[in-house]
Design a protein around this motif. Structure first.
Motif, PDB file in Angstrom:
ATOM      1  N   ALA A 210      -8.593  28.698 -69.155  1.00 24.49           N
ATOM      2  CA  ALA A 210      -7.234  29.214 -69.034  1.00 24.49           C
ATOM      3  C   ALA A 210      -6.274  28.437 -69.932  1.00 24.49           C
ATOM      4  N   ALA A 211      -6.475  27.129 -70.038  1.00 21.77           N
ATOM      5  CA  ALA A 211      -5.627  26.329 -70.918  1.00 21.77           C
ATOM      6  C   ALA A 211      -5.880  26.659 -72.383  1.00 21.77           C
ATOM      7  N   ARG A 212      -7.121  26.925 -72.736  1.00 28.15           N
ATOM      8  CA  ARG A 212      -7.434  27.276 -74.126  1.00 28.15           C
ATOM      9  C   ARG A 212      -6.815  28.619 -74.517  1.00 28.15           C
ATOM     10  N   LEU A 213      -6.754  29.565 -73.564  1.00 32.99           N
ATOM     11  CA  LEU A 213      -6.120  30.855 -73.852  1.00 32.99           C
ATOM     12  C   LEU A 213      -4.637  30.703 -74.130  1.00 32.99           C
ATOM     13  N   ASP A 214      -4.035  29.656 -73.570  1.00 32.41           N
ATOM     14  CA  ASP A 214      -2.624  29.378 -73.830  1.00 32.41           C
ATOM     15  C   ASP A 214      -2.411  28.573 -75.101  1.00 32.41           C
ATOM     16  N   GLY A 215      -3.495  28.313 -75.834  1.00 32.29           N
ATOM     17  CA  GLY A 215      -3.385  27.591 -77.102  1.00 32.29           C
ATOM     18  C   GLY A 215      -3.361  26.082 -76.973  1.00 32.29           C
ATOM     19  N   VAL A 216      -3.801  25.562 -75.865  1.00 29.37           N
ATOM     20  CA  VAL A 216      -3.808  24.113 -75.668  1.00 29.37           C
ATOM     21  C   VAL A 216      -5.086  23.523 -76.271  1.00 29.37           C
ATOM     22  N   GLY A 217      -4.964  22.449 -77.044  1.00 30.70           N
ATOM     23  CA  GLY A 217      -6.116  21.800 -77.657  1.00 30.70           C
ATOM     24  C   GLY A 217      -6.878  20.948 -76.663  1.00 30.70           C
ATOM     25  N   TRP A 218      -8.079  20.530 -77.080  1.00 31.85           N
ATOM     26  CA  TRP A 218      -8.936  19.787 -76.167  1.00 31.85           C
ATOM     27  C   TRP A 218      -8.347  18.429 -75.804  1.00 31.85           C
ATOM     28  N   LEU A 219      -7.596  17.818 -76.736  1.00 36.25           N
ATOM     29  CA  LEU A 219      -7.014  16.504 -76.433  1.00 36.25           C
ATOM     30  C   LEU A 219      -5.938  16.617 -75.354  1.00 36.25           C
ATOM     31  N   ARG A 220      -5.093  17.630 -75.426  1.00 33.22           N
ATOM     32  CA  ARG A 220      -4.069  17.836 -74.405  1.00 33.22           C
ATOM     33  C   ARG A 220      -4.701  18.298 -73.089  1.00 33.22           C
ATOM     34  N   ILE A 221      -5.778  19.070 -73.176  1.00 35.55           N
ATOM     35  CA  ILE A 221      -6.494  19.450 -71.948  1.00 35.55           C
ATOM     36  C   ILE A 221      -7.028  18.208 -71.243  1.00 35.55           C
ATOM     37  N   PHE A 222      -7.596  17.317 -72.041  1.00 38.14           N
ATOM     38  CA  PHE A 222      -8.129  16.073 -71.475  1.00 38.14           C
ATOM     39  C   PHE A 222      -7.019  15.248 -70.841  1.00 38.14           C
ATOM     40  N   TRP A 223      -5.887  15.111 -71.487  1.00 41.38           N
ATOM     41  CA  TRP A 223      -4.836  14.210 -71.037  1.00 41.38           C
ATOM     42  C   TRP A 223      -4.025  14.785 -69.870  1.00 41.38           C
ATOM     43  N   TYR A 224      -3.690  16.064 -69.961  1.00 37.99           N
ATOM     44  CA  TYR A 224      -2.773  16.648 -68.983  1.00 37.99           C
ATOM     45  C   TYR A 224      -3.470  17.394 -67.842  1.00 37.99           C
ATOM     46  N   ILE A 225      -4.738  17.747 -68.032  1.00 38.55           N
ATOM     47  CA  ILE A 225      -5.435  18.523 -66.993  1.00 38.55           C
ATOM     48  C   ILE A 225      -6.595  17.742 -66.391  1.00 38.55           C
ATOM     49  N   MET A 226      -7.492  17.269 -67.253  1.00 43.28           N
ATOM     50  CA  MET A 226      -8.697  16.629 -66.758  1.00 43.28           C
ATOM     51  C   MET A 226      -8.437  15.270 -66.103  1.00 43.28           C
ATOM     52  N   LEU A 227      -7.619  14.446 -66.736  1.00 43.42           N
ATOM     53  CA  LEU A 227      -7.360  13.123 -66.167  1.00 43.42           C
ATOM     54  C   LEU A 227      -6.677  13.188 -64.797  1.00 43.42           C
TER      55      LEU A 227
ATOM     56  N   TYR B 173     -15.939  12.605 -70.601  1.00 40.48           N
ATOM     57  CA  TYR B 173     -15.413  13.941 -70.923  1.00 40.48           C
ATOM     58  C   TYR B 173     -16.129  14.538 -72.123  1.00 40.48           C
ATOM     59  N   ALA B 174     -16.352  13.727 -73.153  1.00 38.92           N
ATOM     60  CA  ALA B 174     -17.036  14.229 -74.343  1.00 38.92           C
ATOM     61  C   ALA B 174     -18.455  14.687 -74.020  1.00 38.92           C
ATOM     62  N   LEU B 175     -19.161  13.912 -73.221  1.00 36.43           N
ATOM     63  CA  LEU B 175     -20.541  14.274 -72.881  1.00 36.43           C
ATOM     64  C   LEU B 175     -20.607  15.464 -71.931  1.00 36.43           C
ATOM     65  N   ALA B 176     -19.578  15.650 -71.128  1.00 32.14           N
ATOM     66  CA  ALA B 176     -19.598  16.730 -70.150  1.00 32.14           C
ATOM     67  C   ALA B 176     -19.075  18.046 -70.705  1.00 32.14           C
ATOM     68  N   ARG B 177     -18.102  17.994 -71.652  1.00 30.22           N
ATOM     69  CA  ARG B 177     -17.395  19.207 -72.047  1.00 30.22           C
ATOM     70  C   ARG B 177     -17.534  19.583 -73.515  1.00 30.22           C
TER      71      ARG B 177
ATOM     72  N   GLY C 262     -10.146  -1.329 -69.906  1.00 26.39           N
ATOM     73  CA  GLY C 262     -11.103  -0.989 -70.954  1.00 26.39           C
ATOM     74  C   GLY C 262     -12.206  -0.076 -70.465  1.00 26.39           C
ATOM     75  N   VAL C 263     -12.727  -0.350 -69.276  1.00 28.61           N
ATOM     76  CA  VAL C 263     -13.782   0.501 -68.718  1.00 28.61           C
ATOM     77  C   VAL C 263     -13.256   1.908 -68.464  1.00 28.61           C
ATOM     78  N   LEU C 264     -12.034   2.027 -67.952  1.00 26.42           N
ATOM     79  CA  LEU C 264     -11.454   3.348 -67.711  1.00 26.42           C
ATOM     80  C   LEU C 264     -11.285   4.118 -69.021  1.00 26.42           C
ATOM     81  N   ALA C 265     -10.811   3.445 -70.064  1.00 22.69           N
ATOM     82  CA  ALA C 265     -10.609   4.114 -71.345  1.00 22.69           C
ATOM     83  C   ALA C 265     -11.936   4.596 -71.940  1.00 22.69           C
TER      84      ALA C 265
END
Length: 277
Positions: free
Chosen positions: A170-187, A94-98, A84-87
Motif C-alpha cells: 500500500a505504501a509503494r502504491l502511494d509512491g513511497v520508497g523502500w527507505l521511507r517505508i523502512f523508517w516510517y512504517i517498519m521501524l 529488513y534487507a534479508l526479509a524484504r 550499534g546492535v540496533l542499527a
C-alpha cells in the motif's frame, strides 16, 4: 479467584524467594559495618537483616576509588553497543526479509552459522586485529566487536518476515520508497522486537567480562564487572566485604531498573512472536 490460584501463587513464590536469597544477602551485607563482618563468629554478621545498619560502605564507594569511573565506562560501552546492535540488526534484518539481492540465501545461512560459533573462538583474531589498529584500551575497542551479533539479525529478520506484505505494498502504491517505508512504517511496527533486543543487548554488554578482560589492560578503561573482579581477586587489599557487596549492588541496579521499566516490551514481543508463529 479460586483457591487453586492462591496455592499456585504460593507455590511459585517459595522458589522465587529462594532464588532471591543471595541477592537479598548481598544487599544486607552492603549495609553492615566492615568491622562487624570481619567477626565471623558474630551471629548477626551474615543475616538477611542488616544489624547494625550503616550506609558508610556506599559513601566510601563514591568518595574513593575508581568504581564511579568504571560505572561510567560500563554505561558508555553498554549504550554504544546497544545502539550499534540496533542499527546493524534492524537494517540487516529488513534487507534479508524484504529485499531481493544475489546470494541472499547464502547470507542468511552465514548468519545462522554465526550462531553456532563460540565467541571465545574469535578472541585471538579480534585481539590481533585491534592490536594492529592500536585500538586497545579505548571505548571503540570495547564496543565495535559486539555490534554485529547474528542473534540480533535473526530476531529482526523473523519479525520483519511476519509483518503482512499488504502494508508495504500500500505504501509503494502511494509512491513511497523502500527507505521511507523502512523508517516510517517498519521501524514503528518493530518497536517491541527492537526494545527486546535493546534490553538483551544492554544486559549482555553490562555483564560482559571476557572481552573487556582481553582488550582493556588499563584500569581507566575497566568496566564495572572487570573492576569489581579486580577488587575481589585482591580482597586483602580491598576496603572490606561490605564495600565489595555495595559495589555489587551498585553494579546490579541499572539492569534491574532497566528491566522493570521496559519489561512490558519484552512481554509484547514474546506474545507477538508466539501468536504469529
Amino acid at each position: 479467584m479460586t483457591r487453586g490460584y492462591y496455592w499456585l501463587v504460593t507455590g511459585l513464590s517459595i522458589p522465587a524467594f529462594i532464588w532471591l536469597v543471595p541477592t537479598l544477602w548481598m544487599v544486607s551485607l552492603s549495609f553492615q559495618p566492615n568491622d562487624v563482618l570481619a567477626r565471623t563468629t558474630s551471629s548477626t554478621a551474615f543475616g538477611l537483616v542488616p544489624i547494625p545498619f550503616t550506609a558508610e560502605n556506599y559513601a566510601d564507594l563514591f568518595a574513593f576509588g575508581q568504581t564511579p569511573w568504571w560505572f561510567l565506562n560500563s554505561l558508555i560501552v553498554s549504550t554504544g553497543m546497544t545502539l550499534g546492535v540496533l542499527a546493524v540488526s534492524t537494517t540487516a534484518g529488513y534487507a534479508l526479509a524484504r529485499l531481493d539481492f544475489p546470494f541472499k540465501r547464502t547470507v542468511i545461512a552465514v548468519c545462522l552459522v554465526g550462531l553456532m560459533v563460540p565467541e571465545q573462538a574469535v578472541f585471538i583474531p579480534l585481539y590481533t586485529m585491534f592490536a594492529d589498529f592500536g585500538w586497545h584500551n579505548s571505548y571503540h575497542a570495547l564496543i565495535l566487536p559486539r555490534m554485529a551479533v547474528p542473534i540480533g539479525v535473526f530476531l529482526m529478520l523473523q519479525f520483519f518476515r511476519a509483518i503482512p506484505h499488504d502494508i508495504e505494498e500500500a505504501a509503494r502504491l502511494d509512491g513511497v520508497g523502500w527507505l521511507r517505508i523502512f523508517w516510517y512504517i517498519m521501524l514503528p511496527l518493530a518497536r517491541p522486537a527492537m526494545m527486546t533486543l535493546a534490553i538483551l543487548t544492554f544486559l549482555y554488554a553490562w555483564n560482559d567480562y571476557l572481552w573487556p578482560l582481553v582488550s582493556a589492560q588499563q584500569r581507566d578503561y575497566y568496566t564495572i564487572t572487570l573492576g569489581l573482579a579486580s577488587i575481589q581477586s585482591n580482597f586483602a587489599q580491598s576496603e572490606g566485604l561490605g564495600r565489595v557487596m555495595a559495589s555489587g549492588v551498585i553494579a546490579s541496579l541499572p539492569v534491574v531498573i532497566l528491566f522493570l521499566i521496559f519489561q512490558r516490551y519484552v512481554v509484547q514481543a514474546m506474545t507477538a512472536g508466539g501468536s504469529k508463529g
